[in-house]
Enzyme design. Sequence first.
Site, PDB file in Angstrom:
ATOM      1  N   GLY A  47       1.751 -19.912 -14.739  1.00  0.00           N
ATOM      2  CA  GLY A  47       2.260 -18.583 -15.080  1.00  0.00           C
ATOM      3  C   GLY A  47       3.746 -18.499 -15.387  1.00  0.00           C
ATOM      4  O   GLY A  47       4.192 -17.608 -16.102  1.00  0.00           O
ATOM      5  N   ASP A 103       6.132 -16.576 -11.756  1.00  0.00           N
ATOM      6  CA  ASP A 103       5.967 -15.374 -12.571  1.00  0.00           C
ATOM      7  C   ASP A 103       5.930 -14.106 -11.727  1.00  0.00           C
ATOM      8  O   ASP A 103       6.582 -13.123 -12.025  1.00  0.00           O
ATOM      9  CB  ASP A 103       4.701 -15.482 -13.447  1.00  0.00           C
ATOM     10  CG  ASP A 103       3.454 -15.886 -12.660  1.00  0.00           C
ATOM     11  OD1 ASP A 103       3.537 -16.098 -11.431  1.00  0.00           O
ATOM     12  OD2 ASP A 103       2.375 -16.002 -13.272  1.00  0.00           O
ATOM     13  N   ASP A 106       2.942 -11.820  -5.218  1.00  0.00           N
ATOM     14  CA  ASP A 106       1.815 -10.940  -4.928  1.00  0.00           C
ATOM     15  C   ASP A 106       1.487 -11.005  -3.434  1.00  0.00           C
ATOM     16  O   ASP A 106       2.047 -10.267  -2.638  1.00  0.00           O
ATOM     17  CB  ASP A 106       0.646 -11.340  -5.826  1.00  0.00           C
ATOM     18  CG  ASP A 106      -0.565 -10.434  -5.685  1.00  0.00           C
ATOM     19  OD1 ASP A 106      -0.463  -9.411  -5.000  1.00  0.00           O
ATOM     20  OD2 ASP A 106      -1.620 -10.749  -6.265  1.00  0.00           O
ATOM     21  N   LYS A 134       4.984  -7.316  -6.806  1.00  0.00           N
ATOM     22  CA  LYS A 134       4.120  -6.149  -6.632  1.00  0.00           C
ATOM     23  C   LYS A 134       4.556  -5.358  -5.412  1.00  0.00           C
ATOM     24  O   LYS A 134       4.915  -5.932  -4.393  1.00  0.00           O
ATOM     25  CB  LYS A 134       2.665  -6.597  -6.462  1.00  0.00           C
ATOM     26  CG  LYS A 134       2.086  -7.119  -7.757  1.00  0.00           C
ATOM     27  CD  LYS A 134       0.584  -7.263  -7.695  1.00  0.00           C
ATOM     28  CE  LYS A 134       0.107  -7.934  -8.969  1.00  0.00           C
ATOM     29  NZ  LYS A 134      -1.313  -8.286  -8.915  1.00  0.00           N
ATOM     30  N   PHE A 155      -3.134  -5.369 -11.518  1.00  0.00           N
ATOM     31  CA  PHE A 155      -3.256  -6.694 -12.119  1.00  0.00           C
ATOM     32  C   PHE A 155      -2.674  -6.655 -13.534  1.00  0.00           C
ATOM     33  O   PHE A 155      -3.063  -5.829 -14.351  1.00  0.00           O
ATOM     34  CB  PHE A 155      -4.720  -7.145 -12.143  1.00  0.00           C
ATOM     35  CG  PHE A 155      -4.852  -8.601 -12.472  1.00  0.00           C
ATOM     36  CD1 PHE A 155      -4.628  -9.576 -11.504  1.00  0.00           C
ATOM     37  CD2 PHE A 155      -5.169  -9.006 -13.765  1.00  0.00           C
ATOM     38  CE1 PHE A 155      -4.718 -10.916 -11.814  1.00  0.00           C
ATOM     39  CE2 PHE A 155      -5.270 -10.353 -14.078  1.00  0.00           C
ATOM     40  CZ  PHE A 155      -5.045 -11.311 -13.103  1.00  0.00           C
ATOM     41  N   VAL A 156      -1.738  -7.553 -13.810  1.00  0.00           N
ATOM     42  CA  VAL A 156      -1.056  -7.542 -15.113  1.00  0.00           C
ATOM     43  C   VAL A 156      -1.204  -8.890 -15.824  1.00  0.00           C
ATOM     44  O   VAL A 156      -1.435  -9.920 -15.192  1.00  0.00           O
ATOM     45  CB  VAL A 156       0.445  -7.207 -14.958  1.00  0.00           C
ATOM     46  CG1 VAL A 156       0.630  -5.767 -14.529  1.00  0.00           C
ATOM     47  CG2 VAL A 156       1.132  -8.161 -13.981  1.00  0.00           C
ATOM     48  N   ASP A 162      -1.825 -14.547 -16.682  1.00  0.00           N
ATOM     49  CA  ASP A 162      -3.156 -14.666 -17.292  1.00  0.00           C
ATOM     50  C   ASP A 162      -4.224 -13.867 -16.573  1.00  0.00           C
ATOM     51  O   ASP A 162      -4.068 -13.468 -15.417  1.00  0.00           O
ATOM     52  CB  ASP A 162      -3.591 -16.133 -17.258  1.00  0.00           C
ATOM     53  CG  ASP A 162      -4.010 -16.560 -15.849  1.00  0.00           C
ATOM     54  OD1 ASP A 162      -3.189 -16.425 -14.921  1.00  0.00           O
ATOM     55  OD2 ASP A 162      -5.178 -16.982 -15.660  1.00  0.00           O
ATOM     56  N   ARG A 168      -1.864 -15.248 -21.792  1.00  0.00           N
ATOM     57  CA  ARG A 168      -0.511 -15.721 -21.439  1.00  0.00           C
ATOM     58  C   ARG A 168       0.446 -15.559 -22.608  1.00  0.00           C
ATOM     59  O   ARG A 168       1.652 -15.414 -22.427  1.00  0.00           O
ATOM     60  CB  ARG A 168      -0.542 -17.197 -21.032  1.00  0.00           C
ATOM     61  CG  ARG A 168      -1.354 -17.488 -19.785  1.00  0.00           C
ATOM     62  CD  ARG A 168      -1.041 -18.905 -19.285  1.00  0.00           C
ATOM     63  NE  ARG A 168      -2.016 -19.402 -18.332  1.00  0.00           N
ATOM     64  CZ  ARG A 168      -1.995 -19.150 -17.025  1.00  0.00           C
ATOM     65  NH1 ARG A 168      -1.061 -18.388 -16.513  1.00  0.00           N
ATOM     66  NH2 ARG A 168      -2.920 -19.644 -16.224  1.00  0.00           N
TER      67      ARG A 168
HETATM   68  P1  IMP Z   1       0.668 -14.996  -4.458  1.00  0.00           P
HETATM   69  O1  IMP Z   1       0.537 -16.414  -3.968  1.00  0.00           O
HETATM   70  O2  IMP Z   1      -0.478 -14.122  -4.049  1.00  0.00           O
HETATM   71  O3  IMP Z   1       2.022 -14.380  -4.209  1.00  0.00           O
HETATM   72  O4  IMP Z   1       0.439 -15.007  -6.000  1.00  0.00           O
HETATM   73  C1  IMP Z   1       1.245 -15.599  -6.866  1.00  0.00           C
HETATM   74  C2  IMP Z   1       0.447 -16.139  -8.030  1.00  0.00           C
HETATM   75  O5  IMP Z   1      -0.738 -15.398  -8.290  1.00  0.00           O
HETATM   76  C3  IMP Z   1       1.283 -16.021  -9.242  1.00  0.00           C
HETATM   77  O6  IMP Z   1       1.927 -17.251  -9.476  1.00  0.00           O
HETATM   78  C4  IMP Z   1       0.306 -15.679 -10.338  1.00  0.00           C
HETATM   79  O7  IMP Z   1      -0.080 -16.867 -10.982  1.00  0.00           O
HETATM   80  C5  IMP Z   1      -0.886 -15.100  -9.658  1.00  0.00           C
HETATM   81  N1  IMP Z   1      -0.934 -13.628  -9.824  1.00  0.00           N
HETATM   82  C6  IMP Z   1      -0.673 -12.699  -8.871  1.00  0.00           C
HETATM   83  N2  IMP Z   1      -0.804 -11.456  -9.346  1.00  0.00           N
HETATM   84  C7  IMP Z   1      -1.146 -11.586 -10.647  1.00  0.00           C
HETATM   85  C8  IMP Z   1      -1.396 -10.640 -11.716  1.00  0.00           C
HETATM   86  O8  IMP Z   1      -1.310  -9.406 -11.567  1.00  0.00           O
HETATM   87  N3  IMP Z   1      -1.718 -11.177 -12.906  1.00  0.00           N
HETATM   88  C9  IMP Z   1      -1.804 -12.511 -13.143  1.00  0.00           C
HETATM   89  N4  IMP Z   1      -1.557 -13.429 -12.186  1.00  0.00           N
HETATM   90  C10 IMP Z   1      -1.228 -12.962 -10.951  1.00  0.00           C
HETATM   91 MG    MG Z   2       0.981 -18.711 -10.787  1.00  0.00          MG
END
Ligand code: IMP
Ligand code: MG
Length: 181
Positions: A47, A103, A106, A134, A155-156, A162, A168
């Site tokens: 991402g 990117d 979350d 987020k 979700f974006v 992606d 992407r």
């Molecule tokens: P985390 O580990 O939950 O913080 O998520 C981080 C990873 O989840 C990011 O590197 C993204 O690749 C993916 N991700 C989280 N939210 C989104 C979204 O809204 N769209 C696309 N990819 C996301």
């Molecule tokens: Mg990622």
Amino acid sequence: MQADLDKILIDRERIAARVAELASRISRDLDELPAEGEIVLVSILTGSIIFVADLIRQLPQKLRIEMVNVNSFPDKATRSQGASLIGPPAIDVAGKHVLIVDDILDSGGTLTLIRKELHERNARSVRACVLLRKQRPSAMETPCEYVGFDIPDVFVVGYGLDYNNYYRNLPDIGTLRPEAM
Ligand code: IMP
Ligand code: MG
């Protein structure tokens, strides 16, 4: 493909302006680091590729780039299924200043995992930069030094982000139409 977008949240001009601001802040901070210790930028695949490409060309410092692969959203998932490192980074960060670039922040699982890995490998300092964060408690509570935009908990896709590995290449960031998911 563009027609699959429901709403554009952040268009390409705003992204470009914010990336420039982030780069100048990061650049200033990198200049203040102690002279000893190389700089390594760790890009989280996949991402972050577009963000990293835009960001690094505005960082004049001498630095190395490493890529690590973390998978938390298998296939069509739109919520993290728990971050796991695919192939541990065969990178030498001991004594080095590391900037993690991702990117989006979350659940925080990815950043927490990578930070721990880097500290275990004796990085001299570790900072993190994400383009998006987020507005949900788990994200806001995860330490992150540089954040481009706080966005609603939706979700974006686009600008590297992606859904099922599509979208992407969209230049803007937005939400998908339900029919596209
Ligand atoms: P985390 O580990 O939950 O913080 O998520 C981080 C990873 O989840 C990011 O590197 C993204 O690749 C993916 N991700 C989280 N939210 C989104 C979204 O809204 N769209 C696309 N990819 C996301
Ligand atoms: Mg990622």
